[in-house]
Design a protein around this motif. Structure first.
Motif, PDB file in Angstrom:
ATOM      1  N   PHE A  33     -73.033 -35.342 -26.874  1.00  0.00           N
ATOM      2  CA  PHE A  33     -73.654 -34.036 -26.690  1.00  0.00           C
ATOM      3  C   PHE A  33     -73.612 -33.285 -28.014  1.00  0.00           C
ATOM      4  N   THR A  34     -74.761 -32.748 -28.424  1.00  0.00           N
ATOM      5  CA  THR A  34     -74.854 -32.010 -29.677  1.00  0.00           C
ATOM      6  C   THR A  34     -75.677 -30.753 -29.460  1.00  0.00           C
ATOM      7  N   ASP A  35     -75.200 -29.644 -30.008  1.00  0.00           N
ATOM      8  CA  ASP A  35     -76.015 -28.439 -30.101  1.00  0.00           C
ATOM      9  C   ASP A  35     -75.806 -27.877 -31.505  1.00  0.00           C
ATOM     10  N   PRO A  36     -76.497 -26.801 -31.884  1.00  0.00           N
ATOM     11  CA  PRO A  36     -76.358 -26.308 -33.263  1.00  0.00           C
ATOM     12  C   PRO A  36     -74.944 -25.890 -33.657  1.00  0.00           C
ATOM     13  N   LEU A  37     -74.053 -25.720 -32.683  1.00  0.00           N
ATOM     14  CA  LEU A  37     -72.712 -25.241 -32.986  1.00  0.00           C
ATOM     15  C   LEU A  37     -71.606 -26.262 -32.726  1.00  0.00           C
ATOM     16  N   HIS A  38     -71.893 -27.316 -31.947  1.00  0.00           N
ATOM     17  CA  HIS A  38     -70.849 -28.266 -31.538  1.00  0.00           C
ATOM     18  C   HIS A  38     -71.388 -29.688 -31.448  1.00  0.00           C
ATOM     19  N   GLU A  39     -70.469 -30.624 -31.555  1.00  0.00           N
ATOM     20  CA  GLU A  39     -70.767 -32.029 -31.267  1.00  0.00           C
ATOM     21  C   GLU A  39     -69.591 -32.564 -30.456  1.00  0.00           C
ATOM     22  N   VAL A  40     -69.898 -33.154 -29.305  1.00  0.00           N
ATOM     23  CA  VAL A  40     -68.869 -33.589 -28.365  1.00  0.00           C
ATOM     24  C   VAL A  40     -69.161 -35.034 -27.963  1.00  0.00           C
ATOM     25  N   HIS A  41     -68.111 -35.861 -27.901  1.00  0.00           N
ATOM     26  CA  HIS A  41     -68.276 -37.262 -27.511  1.00  0.00           C
ATOM     27  C   HIS A  41     -67.353 -37.574 -26.336  1.00  0.00           C
ATOM     28  N   GLY A  42     -67.932 -38.106 -25.274  1.00  0.00           N
ATOM     29  CA  GLY A  42     -67.171 -38.512 -24.099  1.00  0.00           C
ATOM     30  C   GLY A  42     -67.164 -37.442 -23.021  1.00  0.00           C
ATOM     31  N   LEU A  43     -67.146 -37.886 -21.781  1.00  0.00           N
ATOM     32  CA  LEU A  43     -67.194 -36.977 -20.643  1.00  0.00           C
ATOM     33  C   LEU A  43     -65.993 -36.038 -20.572  1.00  0.00           C
ATOM     34  N   PRO A  44     -64.764 -36.502 -20.827  1.00  0.00           N
ATOM     35  CA  PRO A  44     -63.643 -35.547 -20.811  1.00  0.00           C
ATOM     36  C   PRO A  44     -63.807 -34.412 -21.837  1.00  0.00           C
ATOM     37  N   HIS A 101     -83.173 -32.438 -25.651  1.00  0.00           N
ATOM     38  CA  HIS A 101     -83.655 -33.814 -25.725  1.00  0.00           C
ATOM     39  C   HIS A 101     -82.633 -34.667 -24.987  1.00  0.00           C
ATOM     40  N   LEU A 102     -83.073 -35.356 -23.954  1.00  0.00           N
ATOM     41  CA  LEU A 102     -82.181 -36.177 -23.136  1.00  0.00           C
ATOM     42  C   LEU A 102     -82.594 -37.636 -23.202  1.00  0.00           C
ATOM     43  N   MET A 103     -81.590 -38.504 -23.205  1.00  0.00           N
ATOM     44  CA  MET A 103     -81.807 -39.942 -23.056  1.00  0.00           C
ATOM     45  C   MET A 103     -80.909 -40.387 -21.916  1.00  0.00           C
ATOM     46  N   TRP A 104     -81.468 -41.203 -21.023  1.00  0.00           N
ATOM     47  CA  TRP A 104     -80.715 -41.587 -19.844  1.00  0.00           C
ATOM     48  C   TRP A 104     -81.033 -42.999 -19.403  1.00  0.00           C
ATOM     49  N   ARG A 105     -80.085 -43.548 -18.667  1.00  0.00           N
ATOM     50  CA  ARG A 105     -80.287 -44.754 -17.881  1.00  0.00           C
ATOM     51  C   ARG A 105     -80.194 -44.266 -16.436  1.00  0.00           C
ATOM     52  N   ASP A 106     -79.072 -44.436 -15.774  1.00  0.00           N
ATOM     53  CA  ASP A 106     -78.894 -43.796 -14.467  1.00  0.00           C
ATOM     54  C   ASP A 106     -78.361 -42.383 -14.634  1.00  0.00           C
ATOM     55  N   LYS A 107     -77.653 -42.115 -15.754  1.00  0.00           N
ATOM     56  CA  LYS A 107     -77.142 -40.795 -16.114  1.00  0.00           C
ATOM     57  C   LYS A 107     -77.455 -40.542 -17.585  1.00  0.00           C
ATOM     58  N   VAL A 108     -77.341 -39.297 -17.994  1.00  0.00           N
ATOM     59  CA  VAL A 108     -77.624 -38.924 -19.385  1.00  0.00           C
ATOM     60  C   VAL A 108     -76.490 -39.417 -20.283  1.00  0.00           C
ATOM     61  N   TYR A 109     -76.864 -40.166 -21.326  1.00  0.00           N
ATOM     62  CA  TYR A 109     -75.874 -40.633 -22.298  1.00  0.00           C
ATOM     63  C   TYR A 109     -76.055 -39.962 -23.661  1.00  0.00           C
ATOM     64  N   ARG A 110     -77.170 -39.250 -23.850  1.00  0.00           N
ATOM     65  CA  ARG A 110     -77.415 -38.513 -25.091  1.00  0.00           C
ATOM     66  C   ARG A 110     -78.085 -37.198 -24.740  1.00  0.00           C
ATOM     67  N   HIS A 111     -77.490 -36.096 -25.150  1.00  0.00           N
ATOM     68  CA  HIS A 111     -78.022 -34.755 -24.870  1.00  0.00           C
ATOM     69  C   HIS A 111     -77.935 -33.958 -26.165  1.00  0.00           C
ATOM     70  N   ARG A 112     -79.096 -33.551 -26.668  1.00  0.00           N
ATOM     71  CA  ARG A 112     -79.116 -32.731 -27.884  1.00  0.00           C
ATOM     72  C   ARG A 112     -79.909 -31.468 -27.601  1.00  0.00           C
ATOM     73  N   ASP A 113     -79.263 -30.321 -27.812  1.00  0.00           N
ATOM     74  CA  ASP A 113     -79.913 -29.034 -27.614  1.00  0.00           C
ATOM     75  C   ASP A 113     -80.409 -28.482 -28.940  1.00  0.00           C
ATOM     76  N   TYR A 114     -81.589 -27.871 -28.882  1.00  0.00           N
ATOM     77  CA  TYR A 114     -82.181 -27.204 -30.033  1.00  0.00           C
ATOM     78  C   TYR A 114     -82.412 -25.743 -29.663  1.00  0.00           C
ATOM     79  N   PHE A 115     -81.830 -24.834 -30.444  1.00  0.00           N
ATOM     80  CA  PHE A 115     -82.046 -23.407 -30.255  1.00  0.00           C
ATOM     81  C   PHE A 115     -81.651 -22.685 -31.534  1.00  0.00           C
TER      82      PHE A 115
END
Length: 140
Positions: A33-44, A101-115
């Motif tokens: 997960f990425t947005d202009p202020l953070h980058e996070v890896h993993g569900l926890p 911007h989302l990429m998924w198979r059965d669930k989203v594995y890549r989420h990038r926000d633009y704002f």
């Protein structure tokens, strides 16, 4: 219009600080997960990020108005976010438009926000806000 994107957006709008366990149904364990202020890896880590975000705001709402699938398992959501933070804009509602911007198979594995991070945060800080406003006027 993508059924997956509509279902995702509908579920996402129900999130709040009391039901962050719902993230498990939206995101894969290896979410990036990425947005202009953070980058996070993993569900926890994503759960922690959302928990912190929801603990610092009084209200948060997403209004989704665009659902564009561009390939199998890839698409964009356009949205307007409204939120109140006690230390920003004197606690008044702040609205920011963006897209995900989302990429998924059965669930989203890549989420990038633009704002616009300035519209979200910097413009509403006491000293920095006046500098950002001045810069925008000068560049406009």
């Amino acid at each position: 219009m993508s059924d997956f994107l509509q279902r995702f957006a509908q579920a996402f709008t129900t999130l709040d600080k009391h039901n962050l366990h719902l993230l498990d149904s939206l995101y894969s364990q290896d979410i990036a997960f990425t947005d202009p202020l953070h980058e996070v890896h993993g569900l926890p880590a994503l759960r922690g990020y959302f928990a912190q975000m929801y603990s610092n705001i009084n209200q948060l709402r997403f209004d989704f108005h665009g659902f564009d699938q561009v390939a199998e398992g890839e698409g964009y959501l356009r949205w307007k976010m409204s939120f109140c933070h006690p230390r920003l804009a004197s606690g008044k509602v702040i609205r920011v438009e963006g897209c995900s911007h989302l990429m998924w198979r059965d669930k989203v594995y890549r989420h990038r926000d633009y704002f616009d991070a300035g519209a979200l945060l910097y413009e509403h800080l006491p000293v920095v806000g006046s500098v950002v406003s001045w810069l925008k006027r000068r560049m406009g």
